[in-house]
Design a protein around this motif. Sequence first.
Motif, PDB file in Angstrom:
ATOM      1  N   PHE A  64       1.059  -0.921   0.254  1.00 26.75           N
ATOM      2  CA  PHE A  64       0.435  -0.221   0.298  1.00 26.75           C
ATOM      3  C   PHE A  64       0.697   1.449  -0.020  1.00 26.75           C
ATOM      4  O   PHE A  64       2.280   1.782   0.505  1.00 26.75           O
ATOM      5  N   PRO A 119      -2.355   2.084   5.205  1.00 20.99           N
ATOM      6  CA  PRO A 119      -3.610   0.748   5.300  1.00 20.99           C
ATOM      7  C   PRO A 119      -4.147   1.097   4.795  1.00 20.99           C
ATOM      8  O   PRO A 119      -5.111   1.601   5.620  1.00 20.99           O
ATOM      9  N   GLN A 168      -6.396  -5.499   5.062  1.00 20.72           N
ATOM     10  CA  GLN A 168      -5.574  -5.999   6.399  1.00 20.72           C
ATOM     11  C   GLN A 168      -6.457  -7.426   7.239  1.00 20.72           C
ATOM     12  O   GLN A 168      -5.707  -8.787   7.322  1.00 20.72           O
ATOM     13  N   GLU A 220       3.531  -7.620   5.099  1.00 19.07           N
ATOM     14  CA  GLU A 220       2.750  -6.192   5.006  1.00 19.07           C
ATOM     15  C   GLU A 220       3.603  -4.931   4.701  1.00 19.07           C
ATOM     16  O   GLU A 220       4.229  -5.554   4.959  1.00 19.07           O
TER      17      GLU A 220
END
Length: 555
Positions: free
Chosen positions: A259, A263, A268, A284
């Motif tokens: 991202f 985020p 998520q 992530e």
Amino acid sequence: MKNKNLWLSIMIACMALASCKSYNLTPLTREAPVNLSYIDVDAKFCTSDRSIAKQKVKYMFILDHSQSNQPGFPDPLTPTDLSNTDSTGARRYAPLVQFINNLIPDPNNLTYFSLIDFNSTAYQPQQMKGFVQDPNVFLNTYAKPDWIGTGTGQIPAPADQGFTNYQSALQLAYQLIKSDAMDESFVQSDVPFSIQYHIIFVTDGVPTVATGTAGSQTIYTQTFLADILPVISGLMTLKNDPSFGKLISGVELNTAYYFEGAPVLDAQTLLQQMAASGAGQYLEFASGQGIMYQAFAPPARNIKNNLQDVWVENTNVIAWEDGRLLPDFDGDGLPDEIENKFGSNRLARDSDGNGVNDLVEYRTKGVPCKDAACAASGRDLYAICDGFSPVADAGGSITFQASSNDGLNDCEKFVLGADRSNFDSNGDFIPDLLAFKNTIPFITGTNGTYADPYGDTLNQYTKLKQGFPIPISSKNLLGFEPRVNSIIHEAGDSPDVDCYHYYAKHVAVLRPGDTIRIYMIQNNSIINNKPTLKTVSKSWPGGDPYLSFQKEEFN
């Protein structure tokens, strides 16, 4: 496959000996008594040492190609989408190329690669079909052109457009993996291997798709429970498929969220749920950070072997089709009485030297030899087995290689419809030749192990374990002593092996010189459906009603 109790008993069709405790056995009331004697068999053995599992690691990269990767205003239908997350593909593709280039070849971990792109729908780029093994072909034919898109090698322009259809991407993954596993199930291999499907799902946002017709479209955001979880559940249960599931050691779904800026919480949460239900991990990657594919790579597996089952056989005694126990001097499964009747050689398992033993020919054609005198000049040459590399010796006798060590060669297995690469074609943990001799189904897809065709409350597995003749009700056996078996677990030389002391009382014999064979089946703790077989044979010399085997004798 069903686990057998480790009160592992032993199969031996039995007969007579003057120096031992002796009984008269009447298999059927209309038959003459057969004089049997019994010995005790004592065996010590250990499982094989822990070893590196040979596996095929099949990477499937699922890459987001939605419009939010590119700069510009968000689509009016998806105003909350972050944009310009990876306009040149450098975050998705550059680390992917580096990861594959840095993979070190490992003979125990054979790598394969597949690529899925998804936006409003899902597809494989550049006419790719399934998986490829060559990393250079994967990179140069599929991954790099997919990265470059309409741009150049210096300035790539991936084809990013449309929405973010998670469900479509996972459905395509399911179809490709199922097709690949089915293809793998037909591959013959001398070395047991398993397949680990390793999915890395890479995306920059929540799964939104358009509904309705052009000009009146609305969006629908796919949910975990209704849209995503059912497909993941299908992926995870592929290993239970009866056609190919035994090859699959696991399917793992990993998720990577990249991202720009802050985020999106919904993304998520969903990707974490996907990884948890797919037995994988979630990672992530914040603004400008490339995907660390190496963080998802599976480790090499070091596995321990477990004892699965043990069988014992007197190869010189056969329980014949009419229920009688008869001597079988050459151990081919065809009794001497039948060999004498048809003129075959009771001293040779293959009387006419055509590479197919007398029992196989008798059961498939009704006679042990094509020629009435079992002359080599009139034998069946089994041309259908020419592809199995027959070898003729100086006397013209033919032999075929044996890919499994259960006692049947490749040609015999082909004639019988058995699995040439597997000592246990139907997975019931009874070696094929042992089952064949005792008229127990052994072809792939059959299983008569737990049947009780004679109504004596003993299934065929139990009868084989206790030494009863299979083709007769145990109620009709007078004076027959069933085998009593015990097994004790003992400490091995290292924690990586297990050792056992096995003892079988009342193993029936006919005469000194009878050959006793022990089959020890082990299965490893990860590839649960790839058992291996160890065997040892020894002649009983007579006299002392006792025969022992040491662990060094097993191979």
